[in-house]
Motif scaffolding. Structure first.
Motif, PDB file in Angstrom:
ATOM      1  N   SER A  61     -85.746 130.151  41.021  1.00  0.00           N
ATOM      2  CA  SER A  61     -84.491 130.213  40.281  1.00  0.00           C
ATOM      3  C   SER A  61     -83.726 128.946  40.637  1.00  0.00           C
ATOM      4  CB  SER A  61     -83.703 131.455  40.688  1.00  0.00           C
ATOM      5  OG  SER A  61     -82.488 131.517  39.985  1.00  0.00           O
ATOM      6  N   ARG A  62     -83.430 128.154  39.612  1.00  0.00           N
ATOM      7  CA  ARG A  62     -82.761 126.867  39.846  1.00  0.00           C
ATOM      8  C   ARG A  62     -81.599 126.721  38.887  1.00  0.00           C
ATOM      9  NH1 ARG A  62     -88.402 123.785  40.089  1.00  0.00           N
ATOM     10  NH2 ARG A  62     -88.830 124.211  42.269  1.00  0.00           N
ATOM     11  N   GLY A  63     -80.568 126.060  39.359  1.00  0.00           N
ATOM     12  CA  GLY A  63     -79.448 125.826  38.468  1.00  0.00           C
ATOM     13  C   GLY A  63     -78.267 125.226  39.181  1.00  0.00           C
ATOM     14  N   PHE A  64     -77.116 125.320  38.514  1.00  0.00           N
ATOM     15  CA  PHE A  64     -75.884 124.810  39.095  1.00  0.00           C
ATOM     16  C   PHE A  64     -74.715 125.682  38.653  1.00  0.00           C
ATOM     17  CE2 PHE A  64     -76.188 122.616  35.052  1.00  0.00           C
ATOM     18  CZ  PHE A  64     -74.895 122.666  34.558  1.00  0.00           C
ATOM     19  N   ASP A  65     -73.635 125.558  39.394  1.00  0.00           N
ATOM     20  CA  ASP A  65     -72.434 126.329  39.124  1.00  0.00           C
ATOM     21  C   ASP A  65     -71.235 125.407  39.317  1.00  0.00           C
ATOM     22  OD1 ASP A  65     -71.148 129.024  38.754  1.00  0.00           O
ATOM     23  OD2 ASP A  65     -70.283 128.480  40.699  1.00  0.00           O
ATOM     24  N   VAL A  66     -70.301 125.447  38.380  1.00  0.00           N
ATOM     25  CA  VAL A  66     -69.076 124.654  38.492  1.00  0.00           C
ATOM     26  C   VAL A  66     -67.886 125.564  38.190  1.00  0.00           C
ATOM     27  CG1 VAL A  66     -69.232 123.816  36.104  1.00  0.00           C
ATOM     28  CG2 VAL A  66     -67.906 122.535  37.770  1.00  0.00           C
ATOM     29  N   GLU A  67     -66.843 125.459  39.010  1.00  0.00           N
ATOM     30  CA  GLU A  67     -65.646 126.277  38.824  1.00  0.00           C
ATOM     31  C   GLU A  67     -64.404 125.443  39.113  1.00  0.00           C
ATOM     32  OE1 GLU A  67     -65.611 129.974  40.951  1.00  0.00           O
ATOM     33  OE2 GLU A  67     -67.678 130.437  40.374  1.00  0.00           O
ATOM     34  N   VAL A  68     -63.351 125.708  38.332  1.00  0.00           N
ATOM     35  CA  VAL A  68     -62.057 125.070  38.519  1.00  0.00           C
ATOM     36  C   VAL A  68     -61.015 126.172  38.400  1.00  0.00           C
ATOM     37  CG1 VAL A  68     -60.426 123.374  37.601  1.00  0.00           C
ATOM     38  CG2 VAL A  68     -62.861 122.902  37.509  1.00  0.00           C
ATOM     39  N   GLY A  69     -60.037 126.195  39.303  1.00  0.00           N
ATOM     40  CA  GLY A  69     -59.018 127.228  39.214  1.00  0.00           C
ATOM     41  C   GLY A  69     -57.794 126.894  40.025  1.00  0.00           C
ATOM     42  N   GLY A  70     -56.674 127.456  39.594  1.00  0.00           N
ATOM     43  CA  GLY A  70     -55.432 127.262  40.324  1.00  0.00           C
ATOM     44  C   GLY A  70     -54.233 127.362  39.411  1.00  0.00           C
ATOM     45  N   GLU A  71     -53.120 126.813  39.879  1.00  0.00           N
ATOM     46  CA  GLU A  71     -51.869 126.865  39.134  1.00  0.00           C
ATOM     47  C   GLU A  71     -51.707 125.598  38.297  1.00  0.00           C
ATOM     48  OE1 GLU A  71     -47.430 128.448  40.064  1.00  0.00           O
ATOM     49  OE2 GLU A  71     -48.273 127.032  41.499  1.00  0.00           O
ATOM     50  N   VAL A  72     -51.784 125.753  36.975  1.00  0.00           N
ATOM     51  CA  VAL A  72     -51.691 124.589  36.074  1.00  0.00           C
ATOM     52  C   VAL A  72     -50.246 124.154  35.894  1.00  0.00           C
ATOM     53  CG1 VAL A  72     -53.141 123.754  34.226  1.00  0.00           C
ATOM     54  CG2 VAL A  72     -53.054 126.148  34.587  1.00  0.00           C
ATOM     55  N   SER A  73     -49.342 125.110  35.850  1.00  0.00           N
ATOM     56  CA  SER A  73     -47.910 124.829  35.828  1.00  0.00           C
ATOM     57  C   SER A  73     -47.213 126.029  36.465  1.00  0.00           C
ATOM     58  CB  SER A  73     -47.413 124.575  34.397  1.00  0.00           C
ATOM     59  OG  SER A  73     -47.518 125.749  33.624  1.00  0.00           O
ATOM     60  N   SER A  74     -45.931 125.925  36.651  1.00  0.00           N
ATOM     61  CA  SER A  74     -45.191 126.975  37.343  1.00  0.00           C
ATOM     62  C   SER A  74     -45.401 128.332  36.671  1.00  0.00           C
ATOM     63  CB  SER A  74     -43.707 126.619  37.357  1.00  0.00           C
ATOM     64  OG  SER A  74     -42.989 127.610  38.040  1.00  0.00           O
ATOM     65  N   GLY A  75     -45.960 129.289  37.427  1.00  0.00           N
ATOM     66  CA  GLY A  75     -46.180 130.637  36.928  1.00  0.00           C
ATOM     67  C   GLY A  75     -47.446 130.843  36.116  1.00  0.00           C
ATOM     68  N   TRP A  76     -48.203 129.781  35.861  1.00  0.00           N
ATOM     69  CA  TRP A  76     -49.402 129.902  35.029  1.00  0.00           C
ATOM     70  C   TRP A  76     -50.635 129.547  35.856  1.00  0.00           C
ATOM     71  CZ3 TRP A  76     -51.164 126.034  30.743  1.00  0.00           C
ATOM     72  CH2 TRP A  76     -52.282 126.561  30.082  1.00  0.00           C
ATOM     73  N   GLN A  77     -51.529 130.518  36.021  1.00  0.00           N
ATOM     74  CA  GLN A  77     -52.782 130.299  36.748  1.00  0.00           C
ATOM     75  C   GLN A  77     -53.943 130.360  35.766  1.00  0.00           C
ATOM     76  OE1 GLN A  77     -52.848 133.232  39.852  1.00  0.00           O
ATOM     77  NE2 GLN A  77     -51.303 132.156  41.045  1.00  0.00           N
ATOM     78  N   LEU A  78     -54.939 129.530  36.009  1.00  0.00           N
ATOM     79  CA  LEU A  78     -56.091 129.412  35.126  1.00  0.00           C
ATOM     80  C   LEU A  78     -57.344 129.219  35.967  1.00  0.00           C
ATOM     81  CD1 LEU A  78     -56.948 128.977  32.082  1.00  0.00           C
ATOM     82  CD2 LEU A  78     -56.704 126.538  32.540  1.00  0.00           C
ATOM     83  N   ALA A  79     -58.438 129.846  35.560  1.00  0.00           N
ATOM     84  CA  ALA A  79     -59.731 129.651  36.223  1.00  0.00           C
ATOM     85  C   ALA A  79     -60.810 129.580  35.151  1.00  0.00           C
ATOM     86  CB  ALA A  79     -60.028 130.798  37.187  1.00  0.00           C
TER      87      ALA A  79
END
Length: 180
Positions: A61-79
């Motif tokens: 089983s081979r592959g990759f994983d990429v993730e980005v997350g956090g607070e983009v602006s005040s009160g708004w979180q995104l992942a």
């Protein structure tokens, strides 16, 4: 079964530490996967399957994983994240797990309303994955081998979230089926 798993990756911060990002590659090799013992006839019935297996298979089983997350602006979180995973039966030279999605994309967000409405949070998430299938053959009552293939097309699931905060330790969120 015996196996070896290797993973390497990077982690970092973006936007002055408000966002985190990860990237990893992985390789899993295992031996001793059960394969059908061809000395015995395939026999699928309502209550059982073929009787005998041998520990000979080699699977990767081979592959990759990429993730980005956090607070983009005040009160708004995104992942957001994406995973690519390719499983191979190295003994047979074929796809091993056709029910494991090859492509998987995840996205989620939550927003805390401003000002007097700040006790309320709204959000949503989605999961999109690629086609899955199961295939093989089965011996019918006449002794003939019949091939089969069941396919589940790629699909997406979406969720919505509504939350009210009574105080720093208590919140209320309705069940998903009640949000319709």
């Amino acid at each position: 079964m015996k196996g070896k798993s290797y993973e390497a990756g990077l982690k970092g911060e973006l936007m002055d530490g408000r966002m985190n990002a990860t990237f990893s590659v992985f390789n899993v090799e295992r031996t001793g996967t059960a394969v059908l013992d061809e000395r015995y006839a395939e026999n699928y019935s309502l209550w059982g399957a073929s009787c005998c297996y041998l520990p000979q298979g080699k699977v990767s089983s081979r592959g990759f994983d990429v993730e980005v997350g956090g607070e983009v602006s005040s009160g708004w979180q995104l992942a957001a994240g994406y995973t690519f995973n390719q499983t191979r039966d190295k003994t047979e030279g074929t796809v091993f797990s056709s029910i494991t999605p090859k492509h998987l994309f995840k996205l989620s967000t939550v927003y805390t309303l401003p000002g007097a409405l700040s006790k309320w949070r709204v959000g949503g998430s989605g999961r999109i994955q690629s086609t899955q299938y199961v295939s093989g053959s089965v011996t019918n009552s006449s002794g003939e081998s019949q091939p089969y293939k069941f396919t589940q097309d790629g699909y997406a699931t979406w969720d919505l979230m509504l939350q009210y905060r009574f105080d720093p330790t208590w919140t209320l969120s309705p069940e998903p089926e009640q949000c319709l």
